[in-house]
Scaffold this motif. Structure first.
Motif, PDB file in Angstrom:
ATOM      1  N   GLU A 190     -10.333   3.922   1.445  1.00  0.00           N
ATOM      2  CA  GLU A 190      -9.683   4.318   2.695  1.00  0.00           C
ATOM      3  C   GLU A 190      -8.813   5.544   2.472  1.00  0.00           C
ATOM      4  OE1 GLU A 190      -7.042   2.310   6.338  1.00  0.00           O
ATOM      5  OE2 GLU A 190      -7.831   1.068   4.712  1.00  0.00           O
ATOM      6  N   LEU A 191      -9.082   6.584   3.247  1.00  0.00           N
ATOM      7  CA  LEU A 191      -8.233   7.774   3.298  1.00  0.00           C
ATOM      8  C   LEU A 191      -7.277   7.600   4.465  1.00  0.00           C
ATOM      9  CD1 LEU A 191      -7.430  10.747   2.659  1.00  0.00           C
ATOM     10  CD2 LEU A 191      -9.324  11.444   4.163  1.00  0.00           C
ATOM     11  N   HIS A 192      -5.978   7.797   4.211  1.00  0.00           N
ATOM     12  CA  HIS A 192      -4.986   7.541   5.257  1.00  0.00           C
ATOM     13  C   HIS A 192      -3.793   8.463   5.055  1.00  0.00           C
ATOM     14  CE1 HIS A 192      -2.513   5.198   8.068  1.00  0.00           C
ATOM     15  NE2 HIS A 192      -3.578   4.491   8.361  1.00  0.00           N
ATOM     16  N   ILE A 193      -3.167   8.869   6.150  1.00  0.00           N
ATOM     17  CA  ILE A 193      -1.914   9.614   5.995  1.00  0.00           C
ATOM     18  C   ILE A 193      -0.884   8.691   5.337  1.00  0.00           C
ATOM     19  CG2 ILE A 193      -2.375  11.156   7.933  1.00  0.00           C
ATOM     20  CD1 ILE A 193      -0.335   9.499   9.565  1.00  0.00           C
ATOM     21  N   GLU A 194       0.023   9.272   4.574  1.00  0.00           N
ATOM     22  CA  GLU A 194       0.961   8.450   3.813  1.00  0.00           C
ATOM     23  C   GLU A 194       1.888   7.619   4.693  1.00  0.00           C
ATOM     24  OE1 GLU A 194       4.813   8.761   0.880  1.00  0.00           O
ATOM     25  OE2 GLU A 194       3.733  10.594   1.339  1.00  0.00           O
ATOM     26  N   GLN A 195       2.313   8.167   5.821  1.00  0.00           N
ATOM     27  CA  GLN A 195       3.305   7.531   6.698  1.00  0.00           C
ATOM     28  C   GLN A 195       4.664   7.396   6.008  1.00  0.00           C
ATOM     29  OE1 GLN A 195       0.494   4.078   7.611  1.00  0.00           O
ATOM     30  NE2 GLN A 195       1.186   4.549   9.675  1.00  0.00           N
ATOM     31  N   GLY A 196       4.914   8.249   5.058  1.00  0.00           N
ATOM     32  CA  GLY A 196       6.169   8.262   4.321  1.00  0.00           C
ATOM     33  C   GLY A 196       6.374   9.639   3.720  1.00  0.00           C
ATOM     34  N   PRO A 197       7.542   9.900   3.109  1.00  0.00           N
ATOM     35  CA  PRO A 197       7.901  11.253   2.659  1.00  0.00           C
ATOM     36  C   PRO A 197       7.679  11.541   1.169  1.00  0.00           C
ATOM     37  CG  PRO A 197       9.848   9.881   2.716  1.00  0.00           C
ATOM     38  CD  PRO A 197       8.705   8.985   3.098  1.00  0.00           C
ATOM     39  N   VAL A 198       7.049  10.614   0.433  1.00  0.00           N
ATOM     40  CA  VAL A 198       6.989  10.751  -1.024  1.00  0.00           C
ATOM     41  C   VAL A 198       6.142  11.943  -1.460  1.00  0.00           C
ATOM     42  CG1 VAL A 198       6.338   9.636  -3.195  1.00  0.00           C
ATOM     43  CG2 VAL A 198       7.420   8.296  -1.376  1.00  0.00           C
ATOM     44  N   LEU A 199       4.932  12.076  -0.919  1.00  0.00           N
ATOM     45  CA  LEU A 199       4.067  13.192  -1.298  1.00  0.00           C
ATOM     46  C   LEU A 199       4.692  14.529  -0.912  1.00  0.00           C
ATOM     47  CD1 LEU A 199       0.525  11.792  -0.389  1.00  0.00           C
ATOM     48  CD2 LEU A 199       1.401  12.275  -2.676  1.00  0.00           C
ATOM     49  N   SER A 201       7.855  15.212  -0.705  1.00  0.00           N
ATOM     50  CA  SER A 201       8.955  15.503  -1.631  1.00  0.00           C
ATOM     51  C   SER A 201       8.432  15.931  -3.002  1.00  0.00           C
ATOM     52  CB  SER A 201       9.876  14.288  -1.776  1.00  0.00           C
ATOM     53  OG  SER A 201       9.196  13.213  -2.405  1.00  0.00           O
ATOM     54  N   ALA A 202       7.229  15.461  -3.359  1.00  0.00           N
ATOM     55  CA  ALA A 202       6.613  15.857  -4.633  1.00  0.00           C
ATOM     56  C   ALA A 202       5.805  17.147  -4.493  1.00  0.00           C
ATOM     57  CB  ALA A 202       5.715  14.740  -5.149  1.00  0.00           C
ATOM     58  N   ASN A 203       5.715  17.680  -3.269  1.00  0.00           N
ATOM     59  CA  ASN A 203       4.960  18.897  -2.971  1.00  0.00           C
ATOM     60  C   ASN A 203       3.490  18.760  -3.384  1.00  0.00           C
ATOM     61  OD1 ASN A 203       4.642  21.492  -1.914  1.00  0.00           O
ATOM     62  ND2 ASN A 203       5.034  22.472  -3.896  1.00  0.00           N
ATOM     63  N   LEU A 204       2.901  17.622  -3.018  1.00  0.00           N
ATOM     64  CA  LEU A 204       1.503  17.351  -3.335  1.00  0.00           C
ATOM     65  C   LEU A 204       0.742  16.983  -2.059  1.00  0.00           C
ATOM     66  CD1 LEU A 204       1.939  15.214  -6.573  1.00  0.00           C
ATOM     67  CD2 LEU A 204       0.966  17.515  -6.437  1.00  0.00           C
ATOM     68  N   PRO A 348      -2.556  17.876  -9.520  1.00  0.00           N
ATOM     69  CA  PRO A 348      -2.107  16.848 -10.460  1.00  0.00           C
ATOM     70  C   PRO A 348      -2.220  15.458  -9.832  1.00  0.00           C
ATOM     71  CG  PRO A 348      -0.483  18.614 -10.276  1.00  0.00           C
ATOM     72  CD  PRO A 348      -1.477  18.831  -9.193  1.00  0.00           C
ATOM     73  N   PRO A 349      -2.926  14.528 -10.490  1.00  0.00           N
ATOM     74  CA  PRO A 349      -3.022  13.166  -9.941  1.00  0.00           C
ATOM     75  C   PRO A 349      -1.643  12.519  -9.857  1.00  0.00           C
ATOM     76  CG  PRO A 349      -4.675  13.522 -11.640  1.00  0.00           C
ATOM     77  CD  PRO A 349      -3.745  14.689 -11.709  1.00  0.00           C
ATOM     78  N   PHE A 350      -1.385  11.877  -8.747  1.00  0.00           N
ATOM     79  CA  PHE A 350      -0.073  11.280  -8.490  1.00  0.00           C
ATOM     80  C   PHE A 350      -0.284   9.901  -7.894  1.00  0.00           C
ATOM     81  CE2 PHE A 350       3.625  10.503  -5.741  1.00  0.00           C
ATOM     82  CZ  PHE A 350       4.691  10.840  -6.579  1.00  0.00           C
ATOM     83  N   SER A 351       0.417   8.914  -8.408  1.00  0.00           N
ATOM     84  CA  SER A 351       0.258   7.541  -7.938  1.00  0.00           C
ATOM     85  C   SER A 351       1.491   7.091  -7.175  1.00  0.00           C
ATOM     86  CB  SER A 351       0.014   6.592  -9.119  1.00  0.00           C
ATOM     87  OG  SER A 351      -1.187   6.918  -9.783  1.00  0.00           O
ATOM     88  N   LEU A 352       1.274   6.276  -6.143  1.00  0.00           N
ATOM     89  CA  LEU A 352       2.373   5.740  -5.344  1.00  0.00           C
ATOM     90  C   LEU A 352       1.917   4.475  -4.640  1.00  0.00           C
ATOM     91  CD1 LEU A 352       2.852   7.886  -2.094  1.00  0.00           C
ATOM     92  CD2 LEU A 352       0.769   7.922  -3.466  1.00  0.00           C
ATOM     93  N   PRO A 353       2.844   3.560  -4.362  1.00  0.00           N
ATOM     94  CA  PRO A 353       2.483   2.364  -3.606  1.00  0.00           C
ATOM     95  C   PRO A 353       2.495   2.633  -2.106  1.00  0.00           C
ATOM     96  CG  PRO A 353       4.778   2.239  -4.216  1.00  0.00           C
ATOM     97  CD  PRO A 353       4.250   3.525  -4.819  1.00  0.00           C
ATOM     98  N   SER A 354       1.867   1.752  -1.353  1.00  0.00           N
ATOM     99  CA  SER A 354       1.928   1.807   0.098  1.00  0.00           C
ATOM    100  C   SER A 354       2.864   0.726   0.602  1.00  0.00           C
ATOM    101  CB  SER A 354       0.539   1.601   0.715  1.00  0.00           C
ATOM    102  OG  SER A 354       0.653   1.461   2.119  1.00  0.00           O
ATOM    103  N   PHE A 373      -3.910   8.692  -0.218  1.00  0.00           N
ATOM    104  CA  PHE A 373      -2.946   9.097   0.802  1.00  0.00           C
ATOM    105  C   PHE A 373      -2.953  10.608   0.964  1.00  0.00           C
ATOM    106  CE2 PHE A 373       0.383   5.421   0.877  1.00  0.00           C
ATOM    107  CZ  PHE A 373      -0.407   4.748   1.800  1.00  0.00           C
ATOM    108  N   LEU A 374      -2.735  11.046   2.196  1.00  0.00           N
ATOM    109  CA  LEU A 374      -2.607  12.464   2.528  1.00  0.00           C
ATOM    110  C   LEU A 374      -1.185  12.729   3.000  1.00  0.00           C
ATOM    111  CD1 LEU A 374      -4.692  15.035   3.189  1.00  0.00           C
ATOM    112  CD2 LEU A 374      -3.901  14.503   5.492  1.00  0.00           C
ATOM    113  N   ARG A 375      -0.606  13.801   2.537  1.00  0.00           N
ATOM    114  CA  ARG A 375       0.756  14.187   2.931  1.00  0.00           C
ATOM    115  C   ARG A 375       0.859  14.357   4.447  1.00  0.00           C
ATOM    116  NH1 ARG A 375       2.759  19.551   0.021  1.00  0.00           N
ATOM    117  NH2 ARG A 375       0.674  20.195   0.680  1.00  0.00           N
ATOM    118  N   CYS A 376       1.959  13.872   5.016  1.00  0.00           N
ATOM    119  CA  CYS A 376       2.228  14.108   6.438  1.00  0.00           C
ATOM    120  C   CYS A 376       3.647  14.639   6.598  1.00  0.00           C
ATOM    121  CB  CYS A 376       1.990  12.858   7.285  1.00  0.00           C
ATOM    122  SG  CYS A 376       2.926  11.408   6.815  1.00  0.00           S
TER     123      CYS A 376
END
Length: 409
Positions: A190-199, A201-204, A348-354, A373-376
């Motif tokens: 599943e490809l989904h917008i992150e719905q959060g600010p983590v990506l 803030s990491a500029n990814l 750069p590969p970056f991991s984060l929880p949903s 996740f895709l940056r929003c």
């Protein structure tokens, strides 16, 4: 990357068009089994057909498209997300995860890239749960999780779920035909917008999801004694609202200290008068973590503090659980493939929880799952200000294309 840039522009244009389908003339609101749902299914089915896919609608109202494999008795790999929205929602939540892979199929058809599996794309009819109050209706139907008790679900106008299915041309008793567990899918992505600010803030532009947090929700009732604001001395008050304030700060402190997320989002206060001591409050508690046991340990500490506060203030406390969902761990192999694909795109590969729930939670009941996740913009979602960048979509398309090739190999 230029080929993906033009493809991303097509995806954005289609998301704009899909975002015009709504039951409200003033904002985006597309709910399960409505005329808007039907219209969205027809539109996306047309795009699937243009990409060379076979299309169908299942017994739960989910839309499917298939890029067939030439291999006899080939298994299936599923990519998808949802086509419904919350009221006054955004046009990327869910829809991106359906429209983007359709564009990739269009590219695959042009290169005649052979697949050892059927590539199925699904647009779930209900993920948000807005109309009938129970989430993941579409994806849970695929896993056979469609309880008879849902026949009693009704929308805000009193229309039952069976009647809504009937008006859509479907039958509640036949929804079990949407169950695909017997086909044993290879996996779900599943490809989904992150719905959060983590990506952001990491500029990814993209990231790989490690797990989907499990959530528990409660209603908390605090009962004290209402009284006159001018005549009851401070040391003799049984102030429910003051106690609730302490409890809310305890929630915040425990969550920050122990690395979970916990939210008090709703408060009701009675009598709620400017010159009356609060006699009763009711508030919600939502607590989440990708580790259920850790979440529950923190919850236990929060509840201990609630009881201590109530006892010290001589108040009565009542706790009611309203929701419980376990965390879902994303498949390590699929995560590894996604990270490789993203790295091949120069990111750069970056991991984060949903922290939010997704259809992948239901799909995990029958097959390995993964999410990208895709940056929003500013992490905003479930809101008309939801926004994504075309260049980020291009990266996601490139990573998705590479992922499919790795899966095929």
């Amino acid at each position: 990357m230029s080929e993906y840039q033009s493809l991303a522009q097509l995806v954005m244009a289609r998301l704009d068009e899909l975002g015009q389908i709504s039951q409200s003339p003033d904002y985006l609101d597309r709910r399960y089994l409505t005329a808007g749902h039907q219209q969205a299914n027809r539109l996306v089915a047309n795009w699937m057909s243009e990409a060379g896919m076979i299309t169908w609608q299942d017994a739960a109202g989910n839309l499917w498209g298939r890029l067939e494999s030439s291999v006899p008795d080939a298994p299936r790999f599923i990519i998808g997300s949802h086509l419904d929205t919350v009221p006054n929602g955004g046009k990327y939540d869910g829809m991106l995860g359906v429209i983007a892979p359709v564009a990739i199929v269009q590219m695959l058809q042009g290169t005649q890239f052979p697949l050892p599996f059927h590539l199925d794309i699904v647009g779930f009819g209900d993920e948000e749960g807005t109309r009938f109050g129970s989430t993941l209706l579409g994806s849970r139907a695929l896993t056979g999780q469609w309880p008879d008790a849902w026949s009693k679900l009704k929308d805000e106008n009193g229309l039952s779920l069976p009647d809504a299915l009937r008006s859509f041309g479907l039958d509640f008793d036949n929804v079990k035909q949407a169950d695909i567990t017997a086909s044993r899918p290879l996996g779900y992505l599943e490809l989904h917008i992150e719905q959060g600010p983590v990506l952001e803030s990491a500029n990814l532009p993209v990231g790989v999801v490690t797990a989907i947090s499990g959530a528990r929700r409660f209603n908390i009732d605090v009962a004290g004694m209402a009284g006159h604001a001018g005549t009851v001395p401070m040391n003799m008050r049984l102030d429910a609202l003051a106690a609730t304030s302490e409890m809310i700060l305890a929630v915040e402190n425990q969550a920050r200290t122990h690395g979970v997320v916990a939210t008090v989002g709703k408060i009701e206060n009675r009598p709620n008068g400017v010159n009356v001591i609060s006699g009763n409050t009711r508030f919600s508690l939502d607590i989440r973590s990708e580790d259920d046991s850790h979440r529950d340990a923190v919850l236990e500490q929060i509840m201990q503090q609630f009881n201590q506060i109530a006892a010290r203030r001589k108040l009565t406390l009542h706790v009611e659980q309203t929701h419980s969902a376990g965390a879902v761990q994303c498949d390590h192999r699929l995560q590894s493939i996604l990270k490789t694909a993203i790295g091949e795109c120069g990111i750069p590969p970056f991991s984060l929880p949903s922290g939010a729930g997704h259809d992948a939670m239901a799909m995990a009941l029958m097959c390995p799952v993964a999410m990208m996740f895709l940056r929003c913009d500013k992490g905003i979602s479930h809101h008309p200000a939801e926004s994504i960048l075309t260049e980020d979509v291009a990266v996601a398309l490139a990573a998705l294309h590479a992922t499919i090739k790795h899966l095929a190999n």
